[in-house]
Enzyme design. Sequence first.
Site, short mmCIF file in Angstrom:
data_model
loop_
_atom_site.label_atom_id
_atom_site.label_comp_id
_atom_site.label_asym_id
_atom_site.label_seq_id
_atom_site.Cartn_x
_atom_site.Cartn_y
_atom_site.Cartn_z
N ASP A 20 0.71 -0.86 -0.05
CA ASP A 20 -0.05 0.12 -0.26
C ASP A 20 1.13 1.34 0.02
OD1 ASP A 20 -2.07 -1.76 -0.19
OD2 ASP A 20 -2.41 -1.12 2.35
N LYS A 46 1.97 1.98 -5.28
CA LYS A 46 2.59 1.58 -6.23
C LYS A 46 1.62 1.58 -7.32
CE LYS A 46 2.17 -2.53 -4.39
NZ LYS A 46 2.18 -2.43 -3.24
N GLN A 62 1.88 -6.34 -3.55
CA GLN A 62 2.78 -6.56 -1.54
C GLN A 62 3.90 -5.28 -1.68
OE1 GLN A 62 1.14 -9.45 -2.98
NE2 GLN A 62 -0.03 -8.73 -2.81
N GLY A 103 -4.67 -4.35 -4.45
CA GLY A 103 -5.69 -3.59 -4.13
C GLY A 103 -4.34 -2.42 -4.52
N HIS A 104 -4.08 -2.03 -5.41
CA HIS A 104 -3.72 -1.01 -6.08
C HIS A 104 -4.81 -0.08 -7.10
CE1 HIS A 104 -0.10 -3.18 -7.21
NE2 HIS A 104 -0.58 -3.35 -5.91
N THR A 144 -9.57 -4.61 1.64
CA THR A 144 -10.18 -5.13 2.84
C THR A 144 -10.94 -4.40 3.63
OG1 THR A 144 -8.63 -5.68 4.34
CG2 THR A 144 -8.89 -7.50 3.24
N GLY A 145 -10.45 -3.40 3.47
CA GLY A 145 -11.41 -1.88 4.35
C GLY A 145 -10.83 -1.75 5.53
P1 GDP Z 1 -0.46 0.26 -3.26
O1 GDP Z 1 -1.21 -1.07 -2.79
O2 GDP Z 1 0.83 0.37 -3.27
O3 GDP Z 1 -0.67 0.72 -5.50
O4 GDP Z 1 -0.76 1.12 -2.20
P2 GDP Z 1 -3.25 1.58 -2.23
O5 GDP Z 1 -3.62 1.77 -4.17
O6 GDP Z 1 -3.37 0.18 -1.53
O7 GDP Z 1 -2.78 2.98 -1.09
C1 GDP Z 1 -2.27 3.95 -1.67
C2 GDP Z 1 -3.64 5.58 -1.05
O8 GDP Z 1 -2.99 6.18 -1.52
C3 GDP Z 1 -4.28 5.54 -2.42
O9 GDP Z 1 -5.49 5.87 -1.61
C4 GDP Z 1 -3.47 6.14 -3.48
O10 GDP Z 1 -5.10 7.21 -4.24
C5 GDP Z 1 -3.08 7.63 -2.20
N1 GDP Z 1 -2.02 8.17 -2.38
C6 GDP Z 1 -1.24 7.41 -3.46
N2 GDP Z 1 -0.24 8.28 -3.90
C7 GDP Z 1 -0.54 9.98 -2.43
C8 GDP Z 1 -0.08 10.92 -2.55
O11 GDP Z 1 0.96 11.41 -2.84
N3 GDP Z 1 -1.00 11.68 -1.23
C9 GDP Z 1 -2.28 11.20 -1.10
N4 GDP Z 1 -2.50 12.54 -0.21
N5 GDP Z 1 -3.19 9.93 -1.16
C10 GDP Z 1 -1.72 9.51 -2.35
P1 IMO Z 2 -0.28 -4.39 -1.69
O1 IMO Z 2 -0.69 -4.84 -3.37
C1 IMO Z 2 -0.93 -4.59 2.20
C2 IMO Z 2 -0.95 -8.77 4.07
C3 IMO Z 2 -2.22 -8.80 4.69
C4 IMO Z 2 -1.18 -9.50 5.62
C5 IMO Z 2 -0.17 -10.54 4.76
C6 IMO Z 2 -0.81 -12.01 4.07
O2 IMO Z 2 -2.28 -3.79 -2.22
O3 IMO Z 2 0.39 -3.65 -1.62
P2 IMO Z 2 -2.27 -12.18 2.52
O4 IMO Z 2 -3.29 -12.14 1.78
O5 IMO Z 2 -0.97 -11.86 1.14
O6 IMO Z 2 -1.97 -14.11 2.33
O7 IMO Z 2 -1.89 -11.90 3.89
O8 IMO Z 2 0.29 -9.81 3.18
N1 IMO Z 2 -0.92 -8.17 2.47
C7 IMO Z 2 -1.31 -6.63 1.95
N2 IMO Z 2 -0.82 -5.98 3.20
N3 IMO Z 2 -1.36 -4.69 0.79
C8 IMO Z 2 -1.12 -5.31 0.30
O9 IMO Z 2 -1.01 -5.33 -1.37
C9 IMO Z 2 -1.27 -6.59 0.57
N4 IMO Z 2 -1.80 -7.94 0.51
C10 IMO Z 2 -1.43 -8.71 1.52
O10 IMO Z 2 -2.40 -7.68 5.49
O11 IMO Z 2 -0.50 -9.01 7.08
MG MG Z 3 -2.73 -1.14 -2.05
#
Ligand code: GDP
Ligand code: IMO
Ligand code: MG
Length: 430
Positions: free
Chosen positions: A13, A16, A225, A40-41, A306-307
């Site tokens: 998270d 990426k 991840q 979740g990207h 997952t929220g």
């Molecule tokens: P990922 O799994 O690495 O792709 O990251 P996620 O999408 O799960 O979580 C990143 C969260 O941060 C998302 O809600 C993005 O929209 C948000 N986000 C990413 N870059 C920025 C930033 O520079 N500022 C803010 N405020 N939000 C960001």
């Molecule tokens: P992105 O790609 C954050 C975490 C889970 C748990 C551990 C193992 O969005 O960055 P799993 O379901 O993979 O067996 O869970 O890994 N986890 C993540 N945490 N971002 C993710 O993906 C994750 N994918 C798995 O919360 O701690």
């Molecule tokens: Mg994510």
Amino acid sequence: MPLDIVVGTQWGDEGKGRFVDLLAAEADYVARYNGGDNAGHTVTVGEQTFKLHLTPSGVIQPGTIGVIGNGVVVNPSVLIQEIDSLLKAGIEITPQRLLISYAAHLITPAHLALDRAQEAALGKGKIGTTLRGIGPAYTSKVSRKGLRMVDMLDRDKFMLAVRSHVQVVNEQLTNLLDAEPLDARQIEDELSRSASHLAPFIADVSTVLTDALGHGRRVLAEGAQGTLLDLDHGTYPFVTSSNPTAAGAFTGLGLGVGYEERVIGVTKAFQSRVGSGPFPTELEGEMALRLRGTGDQPWDEYGTTTGRPRRVGWLDTVLLRYSTRINGLTELALTKLDILSGLDPIQICSAYRRADQTYTELPFGPSDLSGYEPIYEQLPGWQADIRHARSWEHLPQAARAYILRIEKLCGVPIRLVSVGPEREQVVPIA
Ligand code: GDP
Ligand code: IMO
Ligand code: MG
């Protein structure tokens, strides 16, 4: 022959998705190499927000071809739903625009049931998985009993394999995990429908990408991840079951080594983690709430898949240095710098202390973090709203000092900084 790899440097998270989207503007192929729909990207383009779980984030850019590599575990129903929802958002994913490796393993409803039952059996010691069947699907793979995309192409054989898979899982569920058995017929029907739907997408990804690189096409590899969730290099056992680290791009796409040009490590300007496991710089109380947000902004720290509220803390450069080494990063991309605006001072962990000794490296990697106390440096904060900054000169002096300090502590340049979730909210650094 340029292959760029985007990898998470923390516990996932990091943001990426938003950088994959940005870099995909220059790419011909965007290829996911590990994980499944535990990912979740998020990609934000104007009014539209996409939350992608299996489809590579780069498919939002019209000129790209998406690829799902053999290192990914695919839940067919989730992928079909995602393709449908992308279509509703105006992005048509045809077999010309998405290739799925014949060697990618499947996540079945039986894997989902096992994930739930295994986590329940662990009680307080649970991993806190996303319950998407990830661990059980990779377990089937390494125990050489998995089902693969290619198996879907011979329907009769596939149905027999599914039946025997459900039978084996039912024995585990009822005999070892005190859970209800599954209806094999229902699972066969579901997977049979999925097979018809996905068969045209199945391809030899290794050959396609190797040919593309040979012809000077650009391939962007998208990790899911993060490094600290890596099965081998993360905070074991509180990890996922795949290799999100950069080397996973080669095994997970079927590429020979040596093609890479940039290895881009995405890091948040602070630390976050969802699920159980060690977190030395974790914050509680007011400051945690300040970094996490209350959930009323789309970027607040609540799991994309997952929220769940994410645990948050100060940036840990002991771990970031470790990620730099493990991935061979050529550069860092820093996200969510805007969230630190208004905090003063900002803390950054530059070393650990245990029993009067100072550590800048971990003697046995990050799985043994117990007993280490973070040592913090205090940096001055800034008050200005930086969400409109688009160049180095637009950033306040203190924000620049924070960026420079991270670079110094990790030994790699920060080339991109984001100051908001929108595509254009990025400060490139020359
Ligand atoms: P990922 O799994 O690495 O792709 O990251 P996620 O999408 O799960 O979580 C990143 C969260 O941060 C998302 O809600 C993005 O929209 C948000 N986000 C990413 N870059 C920025 C930033 O520079 N500022 C803010 N405020 N939000 C960001
Ligand atoms: P992105 O790609 C954050 C975490 C889970 C748990 C551990 C193992 O969005 O960055 P799993 O379901 O993979 O067996 O869970 O890994 N986890 C993540 N945490 N971002 C993710 O993906 C994750 N994918 C798995 O919360 O701690
Ligand atoms: Mg994510």
